[in-house]
Motif scaffolding. Structure first.
Motif, PDB file in Angstrom:
ATOM      1  N   VAL A   1     -52.225  91.484 -92.878  1.00 50.37           N
ATOM      2  CA  VAL A   1     -53.081  92.548 -92.337  1.00 50.37           C
ATOM      3  C   VAL A   1     -53.002  92.558 -90.811  1.00 50.37           C
ATOM      4  O   VAL A   1     -52.841  93.610 -90.187  1.00 50.37           O
ATOM      5  CB  VAL A   1     -54.539  92.396 -92.821  1.00 50.37           C
ATOM      6  CG1 VAL A   1     -55.479  93.282 -92.021  1.00 50.37           C
ATOM      7  CG2 VAL A   1     -54.635  92.730 -94.299  1.00 50.37           C
ATOM      8  N   ALA A   2     -53.109  91.383 -90.207  1.00 56.72           N
ATOM      9  CA  ALA A   2     -53.061  91.302 -88.747  1.00 56.72           C
ATOM     10  C   ALA A   2     -51.737  91.849 -88.207  1.00 56.72           C
ATOM     11  O   ALA A   2     -51.725  92.601 -87.220  1.00 56.72           O
ATOM     12  CB  ALA A   2     -53.283  89.868 -88.288  1.00 56.72           C
ATOM     13  N   LEU A   3     -50.639  91.493 -88.842  1.00 58.02           N
ATOM     14  CA  LEU A   3     -49.334  91.988 -88.403  1.00 58.02           C
ATOM     15  C   LEU A   3     -49.204  93.498 -88.588  1.00 58.02           C
ATOM     16  O   LEU A   3     -48.678  94.192 -87.723  1.00 58.02           O
ATOM     17  CB  LEU A   3     -48.213  91.271 -89.153  1.00 58.02           C
ATOM     18  CG  LEU A   3     -47.970  89.816 -88.747  1.00 58.02           C
ATOM     19  CD1 LEU A   3     -46.994  89.144 -89.714  1.00 58.02           C
ATOM     20  CD2 LEU A   3     -47.477  89.722 -87.319  1.00 58.02           C
ATOM     21  N   ALA A   4     -49.675  93.996 -89.705  1.00 58.10           N
ATOM     22  CA  ALA A   4     -49.575  95.441 -89.968  1.00 58.10           C
ATOM     23  C   ALA A   4     -50.428  96.258 -89.006  1.00 58.10           C
ATOM     24  O   ALA A   4     -50.037  97.350 -88.589  1.00 58.10           O
ATOM     25  CB  ALA A   4     -49.986  95.734 -91.413  1.00 58.10           C
ATOM     26  N   LEU A   5     -51.585  95.718 -88.644  1.00 57.41           N
ATOM     27  CA  LEU A   5     -52.520  96.484 -87.806  1.00 57.41           C
ATOM     28  C   LEU A   5     -52.361  96.229 -86.306  1.00 57.41           C
ATOM     29  O   LEU A   5     -52.930  96.955 -85.502  1.00 57.41           O
ATOM     30  CB  LEU A   5     -53.961  96.167 -88.219  1.00 57.41           C
ATOM     31  CG  LEU A   5     -54.361  96.598 -89.625  1.00 57.41           C
ATOM     32  CD1 LEU A   5     -55.789  96.170 -89.916  1.00 57.41           C
ATOM     33  CD2 LEU A   5     -54.187  98.096 -89.812  1.00 57.41           C
ATOM     34  N   GLU A   6     -51.590  95.208 -85.939  1.00 58.37           N
ATOM     35  CA  GLU A   6     -51.477  94.802 -84.539  1.00 58.37           C
ATOM     36  C   GLU A   6     -51.225  95.962 -83.571  1.00 58.37           C
ATOM     37  O   GLU A   6     -51.879  96.043 -82.530  1.00 58.37           O
ATOM     38  CB  GLU A   6     -50.387  93.736 -84.396  1.00 58.37           C
ATOM     39  CG  GLU A   6     -50.265  93.178 -82.998  1.00 58.37           C
ATOM     40  CD  GLU A   6     -49.212  92.092 -82.927  1.00 58.37           C
ATOM     41  OE1 GLU A   6     -49.411  91.177 -82.121  1.00 58.37           O
ATOM     42  OE2 GLU A   6     -48.216  92.153 -83.674  1.00 58.37           O
ATOM     43  N   PRO A   7     -50.312  96.876 -83.870  1.00 57.79           N
ATOM     44  CA  PRO A   7     -50.089  97.962 -82.905  1.00 57.79           C
ATOM     45  C   PRO A   7     -51.233  98.985 -82.846  1.00 57.79           C
ATOM     46  O   PRO A   7     -51.285  99.802 -81.939  1.00 57.79           O
ATOM     47  CB  PRO A   7     -48.815  98.649 -83.408  1.00 57.79           C
ATOM     48  CG  PRO A   7     -48.249  97.772 -84.461  1.00 57.79           C
ATOM     49  CD  PRO A   7     -49.351  96.898 -84.962  1.00 57.79           C
ATOM     50  N   TRP A   8     -52.139  98.926 -83.801  1.00 53.55           N
ATOM     51  CA  TRP A   8     -53.114  99.995 -83.958  1.00 53.55           C
ATOM     52  C   TRP A   8     -54.547  99.598 -83.630  1.00 53.55           C
ATOM     53  O   TRP A   8     -55.385 100.477 -83.438  1.00 53.55           O
ATOM     54  CB  TRP A   8     -53.077 100.517 -85.389  1.00 53.55           C
ATOM     55  CG  TRP A   8     -51.694 100.915 -85.811  1.00 53.55           C
ATOM     56  CD1 TRP A   8     -50.830 100.199 -86.595  1.00 53.55           C
ATOM     57  CD2 TRP A   8     -50.983 102.091 -85.429  1.00 53.55           C
ATOM     58  NE1 TRP A   8     -49.645 100.858 -86.731  1.00 53.55           N
ATOM     59  CE2 TRP A   8     -49.706 102.037 -86.028  1.00 53.55           C
ATOM     60  CE3 TRP A   8     -51.307 103.191 -84.641  1.00 53.55           C
ATOM     61  CZ2 TRP A   8     -48.764 103.031 -85.866  1.00 53.55           C
ATOM     62  CZ3 TRP A   8     -50.359 104.184 -84.484  1.00 53.55           C
ATOM     63  CH2 TRP A   8     -49.111 104.106 -85.088  1.00 53.55           C
ATOM     64  N   VAL A   9     -54.871  98.315 -83.647  1.00 57.10           N
ATOM     65  CA  VAL A   9     -56.254  97.891 -83.445  1.00 57.10           C
ATOM     66  C   VAL A   9     -56.343  96.885 -82.309  1.00 57.10           C
ATOM     67  O   VAL A   9     -55.357  96.223 -81.962  1.00 57.10           O
ATOM     68  CB  VAL A   9     -56.878  97.298 -84.729  1.00 57.10           C
ATOM     69  CG1 VAL A   9     -56.839  98.303 -85.878  1.00 57.10           C
ATOM     70  CG2 VAL A   9     -56.192  96.013 -85.131  1.00 57.10           C
ATOM     71  N   LEU A  10     -57.538  96.752 -81.753  1.00 54.42           N
ATOM     72  CA  LEU A  10     -57.769  95.816 -80.663  1.00 54.42           C
ATOM     73  C   LEU A  10     -57.712  94.372 -81.150  1.00 54.42           C
ATOM     74  O   LEU A  10     -57.098  93.521 -80.523  1.00 54.42           O
ATOM     75  CB  LEU A  10     -59.145  96.117 -80.042  1.00 54.42           C
ATOM     76  CG  LEU A  10     -59.440  95.531 -78.703  1.00 54.42           C
ATOM     77  CD1 LEU A  10     -58.399  95.939 -77.677  1.00 54.42           C
ATOM     78  CD2 LEU A  10     -60.824  95.979 -78.239  1.00 54.42           C
ATOM     79  N   ARG A  11     -58.368  94.096 -82.282  1.00 51.87           N
ATOM     80  CA  ARG A  11     -58.343  92.747 -82.844  1.00 51.87           C
ATOM     81  C   ARG A  11     -58.717  92.810 -84.329  1.00 51.87           C
ATOM     82  O   ARG A  11     -59.357  93.746 -84.778  1.00 51.87           O
ATOM     83  CB  ARG A  11     -59.285  91.811 -82.102  1.00 51.87           C
ATOM     84  CG  ARG A  11     -60.744  92.018 -82.362  1.00 51.87           C
ATOM     85  CD  ARG A  11     -61.612  91.007 -81.592  1.00 51.87           C
ATOM     86  NE  ARG A  11     -62.977  91.070 -82.017  1.00 51.87           N
ATOM     87  CZ  ARG A  11     -63.850  91.989 -81.666  1.00 51.87           C
ATOM     88  NH1 ARG A  11     -63.500  92.957 -80.862  1.00 51.87           N
ATOM     89  NH2 ARG A  11     -65.081  91.954 -82.118  1.00 51.87           N
ATOM     90  N   VAL A  12     -58.306  91.759 -85.038  1.00 52.82           N
ATOM     91  CA  VAL A  12     -58.674  91.589 -86.438  1.00 52.82           C
ATOM     92  C   VAL A  12     -59.355  90.229 -86.543  1.00 52.82           C
ATOM     93  O   VAL A  12     -58.763  89.218 -86.207  1.00 52.82           O
ATOM     94  CB  VAL A  12     -57.441  91.629 -87.375  1.00 52.82           C
ATOM     95  CG1 VAL A  12     -57.857  91.340 -88.810  1.00 52.82           C
ATOM     96  CG2 VAL A  12     -56.729  92.971 -87.275  1.00 52.82           C
ATOM     97  N   GLU A  13     -60.598  90.235 -86.974  1.00 51.91           N
ATOM     98  CA  GLU A  13     -61.312  88.980 -87.233  1.00 51.91           C
ATOM     99  C   GLU A  13     -61.247  88.722 -88.725  1.00 51.91           C
ATOM    100  O   GLU A  13     -61.384  89.645 -89.523  1.00 51.91           O
ATOM    101  CB  GLU A  13     -62.759  89.072 -86.763  1.00 51.91           C
ATOM    102  CG  GLU A  13     -62.873  89.125 -85.259  1.00 51.91           C
ATOM    103  CD  GLU A  13     -64.304  89.052 -84.776  1.00 51.91           C
ATOM    104  OE1 GLU A  13     -65.149  88.430 -85.459  1.00 51.91           O
ATOM    105  OE2 GLU A  13     -64.571  89.624 -83.715  1.00 51.91           O
ATOM    106  N   SER A  14     -61.050  87.458 -89.072  1.00 50.87           N
ATOM    107  CA  SER A  14     -60.853  87.115 -90.484  1.00 50.87           C
ATOM    108  C   SER A  14     -61.827  86.048 -90.943  1.00 50.87           C
ATOM    109  O   SER A  14     -62.227  85.183 -90.169  1.00 50.87           O
ATOM    110  CB  SER A  14     -59.431  86.600 -90.702  1.00 50.87           C
ATOM    111  OG  SER A  14     -58.494  87.593 -90.383  1.00 50.87           O
ATOM    112  N   ALA A  15     -62.147  86.120 -92.220  1.00 51.40           N
ATOM    113  CA  ALA A  15     -62.957  85.104 -92.885  1.00 51.40           C
ATOM    114  C   ALA A  15     -62.419  84.956 -94.306  1.00 51.40           C
ATOM    115  O   ALA A  15     -61.833  85.882 -94.857  1.00 51.40           O
ATOM    116  CB  ALA A  15     -64.421  85.502 -92.907  1.00 51.40           C
ATOM    117  N   ALA A  16     -62.634  83.768 -94.894  1.00 52.89           N
ATOM    118  CA  ALA A  16     -62.069  83.475 -96.203  1.00 52.89           C
ATOM    119  C   ALA A  16     -63.052  83.627 -97.354  1.00 52.89           C
ATOM    120  O   ALA A  16     -62.675  83.480 -98.507  1.00 52.89           O
ATOM    121  CB  ALA A  16     -61.513  82.050 -96.204  1.00 52.89           C
ATOM    122  N   SER A  17     -64.320  83.940 -97.045  1.00 50.86           N
ATOM    123  CA  SER A  17     -65.326  83.944 -98.099  1.00 50.86           C
ATOM    124  C   SER A  17     -66.421  84.962 -97.800  1.00 50.86           C
ATOM    125  O   SER A  17     -66.744  85.198 -96.629  1.00 50.86           O
ATOM    126  CB  SER A  17     -65.936  82.545 -98.184  1.00 50.86           C
ATOM    127  OG  SER A  17     -67.144  82.566 -98.874  1.00 50.86           O
TER     128      SER A  17
END
Length: 171
Positions: free
Chosen positions: A12-28
């Motif tokens: 997701v981070a790689l796909a969205l990198e050119p389009w969004v400022l940041r991607v925050e992730s959580a596992a649960s």
């Protein structure tokens, strides 16, 4: 982005990198309350199943309910590898803005995120300051199990100021 698989976070981070400022992730889904308290997001991507072998989507639906309670204006995209029409319909009825099947095509993911961010912006533009204040207070009270002192600290208010605002909003 809330998903139990690190490789999904990375994709997701790689796909969205050119389009969004940041991607925050959580596992649960357990991360939903602290994430919602810590920031204001333009979009949420949420997996439906977190336990091995689980395919009901129950955990994702519960997390969706928590997200919408904390920020009703936030557009949420649900994702699953085990999609059924009934699950997609149920998620949309409960407030999701979109439903994607894994694996996704990157252009579909990007388009869904852009549309979700647009929906969030439109919803927030139509929300009055009083409604936002009421929502923030209700969310803080909920996160702190009704503890006025803790909610006031979280909101950066004194207890008397919080009591006045609660009375103003009928809380």
């Amino acid at each position: 982005m809330i998903d139990d698989k690190p490789e999904v976070h990375q994709a997701v981070a790689l796909a969205l990198e050119p389009w969004v400022l940041r991607v925050e992730s959580a596992a649960s889904p357990d991360a939903v309350p602290p994430l919602m308290a810590a920031g204001r997001y333009d979009c949420a991507l949420l997996d439906m199943n977190f336990a091995a072998g689980e395919r009901s989507g129950r955990e994702g639906m519960t997390a969706l309910d928590m997200i919408k309670a904390a920020d009703p204006t936030l557009a949420v995209i649900l994702m699953t590898a085990f999609g059924a029409v009934s699950l997609a319909v149920e998620s949309l009825k409960r407030g999701a803005s979109d439903f994607l099947l894994k694996p996704w095509r990157n252009e579909v993911l990007v388009a869904a995120v852009q549309e979700a961010a647009r929906r969030t912006g439109t919803a927030r533009a139509g929300t009055s300051l009083d409604a936002l204040e009421r929502s923030a207070i209700a969310g803080a009270l909920d996160r702190h199990d009704g503890n006025i002192t803790q909610a006031a600290v979280a909101l950066g208010l004194s207890r008397p100021a919080l009591y006045r605002r609660m009375a103003k909003h009928g809380l």
